[in-house]
Design an enzyme around this catalytic site. Structure first.
Site, short mmCIF file in Angstrom:
data_model
loop_
_atom_site.label_atom_id
_atom_site.label_comp_id
_atom_site.label_asym_id
_atom_site.label_seq_id
_atom_site.Cartn_x
_atom_site.Cartn_y
_atom_site.Cartn_z
N LEU A 71 -9.18 -2.30 -1.60
CA LEU A 71 -8.48 -2.60 -0.20
C LEU A 71 -8.29 -4.40 -1.19
CD1 LEU A 71 -8.49 -0.32 2.48
CD2 LEU A 71 -6.51 -0.49 1.26
N SER A 72 -6.86 -4.46 -1.00
CA SER A 72 -7.12 -6.19 -0.55
C SER A 72 -7.15 -6.66 1.07
CB SER A 72 -5.06 -6.52 -1.61
OG SER A 72 -5.08 -6.15 -2.32
N ALA A 73 -7.25 -7.61 0.60
CA ALA A 73 -7.46 -8.85 2.25
C ALA A 73 -6.13 -8.70 2.92
CB ALA A 73 -7.27 -9.56 1.82
N ARG A 132 -5.65 0.30 9.28
CA ARG A 132 -6.16 0.13 7.95
C ARG A 132 -7.10 0.41 7.68
NH1 ARG A 132 -6.48 -4.01 4.17
NH2 ARG A 132 -8.62 -5.12 3.87
N TYR A 148 -1.44 -8.17 1.44
CA TYR A 148 -0.14 -7.15 2.17
C TYR A 148 0.80 -8.02 2.71
CZ TYR A 148 -3.61 -3.56 -0.31
OH TYR A 148 -4.38 -2.86 -0.95
#
Length: 357
Positions: A63-65, A38, A69
């Site tokens: 970016l989502s947490a 990540r 995801y």
């Protein structure tokens, strides 16, 4: 959105935390998460936040947490050979993980509103293919990204087995999204602050399930052209691989199977992901003395305290040295096999995807 699990020290530590919290539940999803670091999708100077369970945004890059995801990957129920559409594909982090599961005969498309983010995603994809130690361990469905608004997809576009939308969908756009889905397919998207899994069970029948309470920014509404109507966006074509590409896939697969057979014959187990060693919390021991009628805790004298700390440090140092001794240097057995083939150097380079390691 995020903060559901403890911060990790690195990517493997983060994945361990997500597994422990039951966000990652299947081996296939775990392998994809471990293969893609990540932190590689963060800008320089911001990587310290990469392994926290938090969303991150810088300009148009988002970016989502990790917990989001994880739930998305599990809810999509990905299988090799399926087609996938990522609406709001962003950095390409999710699309790249999906590509590791879809394999070489899947379809992996993404549409992103911002052209600079698409360029960023392409750079990160190229870096993964050229530099990642994980690339040769998988058969990969390379994502293809286009610039556009996902609410302007051309009406004659093909349908997909799996779809994810990474922005909040209003109720009046729900049917628009469903039309893009094949019968038997799965659509995952946030609707009314709920991450929702929708399965298309028939031509006009659906099953929905709420997965997780979320907070997403809403989809950007399409802008209109001079004629007062929005321009349509064409998705990438579903291209058929050429013979040269197919030959590379099957040669690499044959060599990989041969390596696995060799290892099994020698009794060498496939190396499992390392179990991260949790940092021990030192507990200070107290003695108790009477002062008047009260029992008061008193810390141990400083000499004994220092001795305990020194012993602990020595033990940790010994464990670290032993771990270093056990750690084998990384080997790319597939690359070694390719480089030993009686082929011209140009063909060997093609078989390795022109990687240097």
């Amino acid at each position: 959105m995020g903060g559901a699990v403890s911060a990790g020290e690195d990517n493997d530590d983060l994945i361990d935390n997500l597994k422990e919290a039951q966000y990652i539940r299947t081996e296939r999803v775990e392998q994809a998460f471990r293969a893609i670091d990540r932190g590689d999708y963060y800008l320089e100077g911001y990587r310290d936040n990469a392994y926290k369970d938090l969303a991150w945004k810088h300009g148009n890059i988002h970016l989502s947490a990790p917990c989001i995801y994880s739930e998305v990957m599990e809810a999509l129920k990905l299988q090799p050979g399926l087609s996938f559409l990522n609406l709001g594909s962003g950095t390409g982090y999710l699309s790249t993980m999906v590509g590791l599961i879809l394999g070489p005969f899947g379809i992996n498309h993404g549409i992103e509103l911002h052209s600079d983010v698409v360029e960023y995603a392409k750079e990160k994809l190229e870096s993964f293919i050229k530099n990642s130690d994980s690339f040769d361990k998988f058969e990969f469905c390379e994502p293809a990204f286009v610039v556009g608004n996902c609410l302007q997809i051309a009406s004659d576009s093909h349908q997909y087995d799996r779809i994810y939308c990474g922005a909040g969908v209003q109720k009046d756009h729900e049917n628009y999204m469903k039309i893009l889905l094949k019968v038997g397919g799965i659509l995952v998207m946030p609707i009314e602050d709920q991450l929702t899994q929708i399965m298309r069970t028939g031509q006009n029948t659906w099953e929905s399930k709420n997965i997780l309470a979320v907070s997403f920014a809403p989809l950007v509404q399409p802008s209109k052209n001079d004629n007062g109507t929005p321009d349509s966006v064409g998705l990438p074509p579903c291209a058929v691989r050429n013979l040269q590409d197919l030959a590379r896939i099957y040669i690499r697969r044959t060599l990989r199977n041969f390596i696995n057979d060799e290892m099994q014959a020698k009794g060498i187990p496939q190396r499992a992901p390392p179990k991260r060693k949790r940092k021990r919390v030192k507990q200070r021991i107290n003695t108790y003395v009477f002062v008047g009628n009260q029992l008061i805790p008193q810390p141990l004298d400083s000499e004994e305290d220092e001795k305990m700390e020194e012993d602990s440090k020595e033990e940790e140092e010994k464990e670290h040295i032993e771990a270093m001794k056990r750690e084998e240097p990384p080997q790319n057995l597939l690359r070694e096999k390719i480089m030993k083939l009686p082929l011209p150097e140009s063909l060997k380079a093609y078989l390795t995807y022109f990687r240097d390691k």
